[in-house]
Scaffold this motif. Sequence first.
Motif, PDB file in Angstrom:
ATOM      1  N   PRO A 201      -5.426 -18.110 -36.864  1.00 14.44           N
ATOM      2  CA  PRO A 201      -6.358 -17.167 -36.232  1.00 14.44           C
ATOM      3  C   PRO A 201      -6.096 -15.746 -36.721  1.00 14.44           C
ATOM      4  O   PRO A 201      -5.009 -15.453 -37.246  1.00 14.44           O
ATOM      5  N   PRO A 202      -7.044 -14.851 -36.577  1.00 15.65           N
ATOM      6  CA  PRO A 202      -6.811 -13.459 -36.988  1.00 15.65           C
ATOM      7  C   PRO A 202      -5.721 -12.813 -36.148  1.00 15.65           C
ATOM      8  O   PRO A 202      -5.467 -13.222 -35.012  1.00 15.65           O
ATOM      9  N   THR A 203      -5.072 -11.805 -36.702  1.00 19.23           N
ATOM     10  CA  THR A 203      -4.084 -11.045 -35.942  1.00 19.23           C
ATOM     11  C   THR A 203      -4.805 -10.202 -34.892  1.00 19.23           C
ATOM     12  O   THR A 203      -6.038 -10.023 -34.938  1.00 19.23           O
ATOM     13  N   VAL A 204      -4.023  -9.667 -33.959  1.00 20.32           N
ATOM     14  CA  VAL A 204      -4.611  -8.796 -32.934  1.00 20.32           C
ATOM     15  C   VAL A 204      -5.298  -7.598 -33.589  1.00 20.32           C
ATOM     16  O   VAL A 204      -6.404  -7.203 -33.195  1.00 20.32           O
ATOM     17  N   GLY A 205      -4.674  -7.045 -34.606  1.00 10.89           N
ATOM     18  CA  GLY A 205      -5.269  -5.898 -35.291  1.00 10.89           C
ATOM     19  C   GLY A 205      -6.578  -6.244 -35.967  1.00 10.89           C
ATOM     20  O   GLY A 205      -7.572  -5.508 -35.849  1.00 10.89           O
ATOM     21  N   LEU A 207      -8.550  -8.679 -35.235  1.00 11.30           N
ATOM     22  CA  LEU A 207      -9.528  -9.090 -34.230  1.00 11.30           C
ATOM     23  C   LEU A 207     -10.154  -7.900 -33.510  1.00 11.30           C
ATOM     24  O   LEU A 207     -11.344  -7.906 -33.203  1.00 11.30           O
ATOM     25  N   LEU A 208      -9.346  -6.869 -33.271  1.00  9.57           N
ATOM     26  CA  LEU A 208      -9.799  -5.771 -32.399  1.00  9.57           C
ATOM     27  C   LEU A 208     -10.101  -4.471 -33.125  1.00  9.57           C
ATOM     28  O   LEU A 208     -10.417  -3.466 -32.488  1.00  9.57           O
ATOM     29  N   ALA A 209     -10.046  -4.466 -34.450  1.00 11.04           N
ATOM     30  CA  ALA A 209     -10.211  -3.221 -35.201  1.00 11.04           C
ATOM     31  C   ALA A 209     -11.500  -2.501 -34.843  1.00 11.04           C
ATOM     32  O   ALA A 209     -11.508  -1.276 -34.601  1.00 11.04           O
ATOM     33  N   ASP A 210     -12.623  -3.214 -34.790  1.00 13.28           N
ATOM     34  CA  ASP A 210     -13.900  -2.558 -34.502  1.00 13.28           C
ATOM     35  C   ASP A 210     -13.960  -2.016 -33.081  1.00 13.28           C
ATOM     36  O   ASP A 210     -14.545  -0.947 -32.835  1.00 13.28           O
ATOM     37  N   LEU A 211     -13.345  -2.710 -32.137  1.00 13.95           N
ATOM     38  CA  LEU A 211     -13.348  -2.228 -30.754  1.00 13.95           C
ATOM     39  C   LEU A 211     -12.444  -1.012 -30.601  1.00 13.95           C
ATOM     40  O   LEU A 211     -12.768  -0.075 -29.864  1.00 13.95           O
TER      41      LEU A 211
END
Length: 455
Positions: A201-205, A207-211
């Motif tokens: 799965p993608p990392t937290v970074g 996954l959440l970069a756009d947010l």
Amino acid sequence: MAASERDRQLEVVEICAGAGGQTLGLERAGFRHRIAVELDENAARTLCRNLQDVLGYSEEEAKKAVAVGDVADPETWNPAEYKGVDLLAGGVPCPPFSIAGKQLGANDERDLFAWAIELCGDIQPKALLLENVRGLSANRFTAYRQHVLDRLHEYGYIGDWKLLHANEFGVSQLRPRFVLVALKREYAEYFDWPTPHEEEPPTVGELLADLMAGNGWEKDQVDAWVKQASDIAPTIVGGSKKHGGADLGPTRAKRAWADLGVDAMGVANDAPKKGWRAPEGVPGPKLTTAMVARIQGWHDFEPPVGVSPSTGGEFRWKFHGRKTSIYRQIGNAFPPPVAKALGVAIRKAIHQEGERRTLVENTDRVLDPVYKLLRGLDRPLTVDQIIEKLAKQGTVLEQPEVERRLNHLSHDFALTMTTRSNGAIAYSLGEFKAFIGQDDHQRHDLFTQLRAKIS
């Protein structure tokens, strides 16, 4: 199976539905909700709203499909109306088995696992799906699990347990869940546990970069944060009304979040603004509830058939209530991608798709030999006699192990101890202490007293 039966949309009854994590996953796996029962009013409103906005139910269908109240209260819903439904599913309360709690099991007023097994026996669905925390897989609960499998066998089901990890199904989070699946024999022959994804799965970074960038935080700051947030998240902890507010978990989890550049001491209202810098001693920005929902697997770029995606190709599950309530709804949910994977596997089994396999009677597996021995006898046995009889059956246990198992049994079952003339103590196994619908069970008084704190 006839083509008409195979084409029919399968129906599910979901108990303890929460805000709809399992609901969304099962709907995307091809199930339609006859009813979803939930105690928390905010979560129920979230569920009702999204059945309409995301899953295409009419307002009348959504209201009919959501019941609010204690799932064990006959005034909340009538299980008899749902006999023979395709699937009974739910995420019954976790605190009775949580390692972070007291692990009271059958003595916890929130324990509904045993009751759900009796519900399964009453309404006789084709399949049963129940999920809970990893703690239920511990040695402390071997007899409890054995009782569950034996009871399901009496009702005509083949049941099995498995520990599933959310990150193996595309969720950017270390979230182990202990899952029980049981099916009628003719369907169990076609059931296989879902296969984990090959890709990470993608990392937290990632996954959440756009947010993180959504409220004006500068690109160089976002990029630096993404680089630090280079792993998946620890388990999101929703907590309960008994304890805590909106933060990201106990001390150990907070340290893991800090390593990812996340301040886990609370949940933010908004993403960082332009010019934001972490104060001294703070590892980075807080997450918003939208970010937590995405980590939980609630973001979805593949809407159900017939539902139009919103702008940008992503539809969003909208949560009702204040921030703490919303965070709790998200954190206590079953990740939708894991629920979908299980739903697909169960749907295939119900349709009898794939290769038919020879069943190993899972209910004949002995999880707790001491429980199985005492349950089959009507006379008490000493520890030495238990050891001797088990040895004759091919199971070798030493005295400390037998005593440990007897101690565990005493928590969830009535265990009678009789002192013999030579001073030896003999043990006999009595009734299961768990709530299974009894009118005189202590659960009723405790539930009434603690109603405002139960979630």
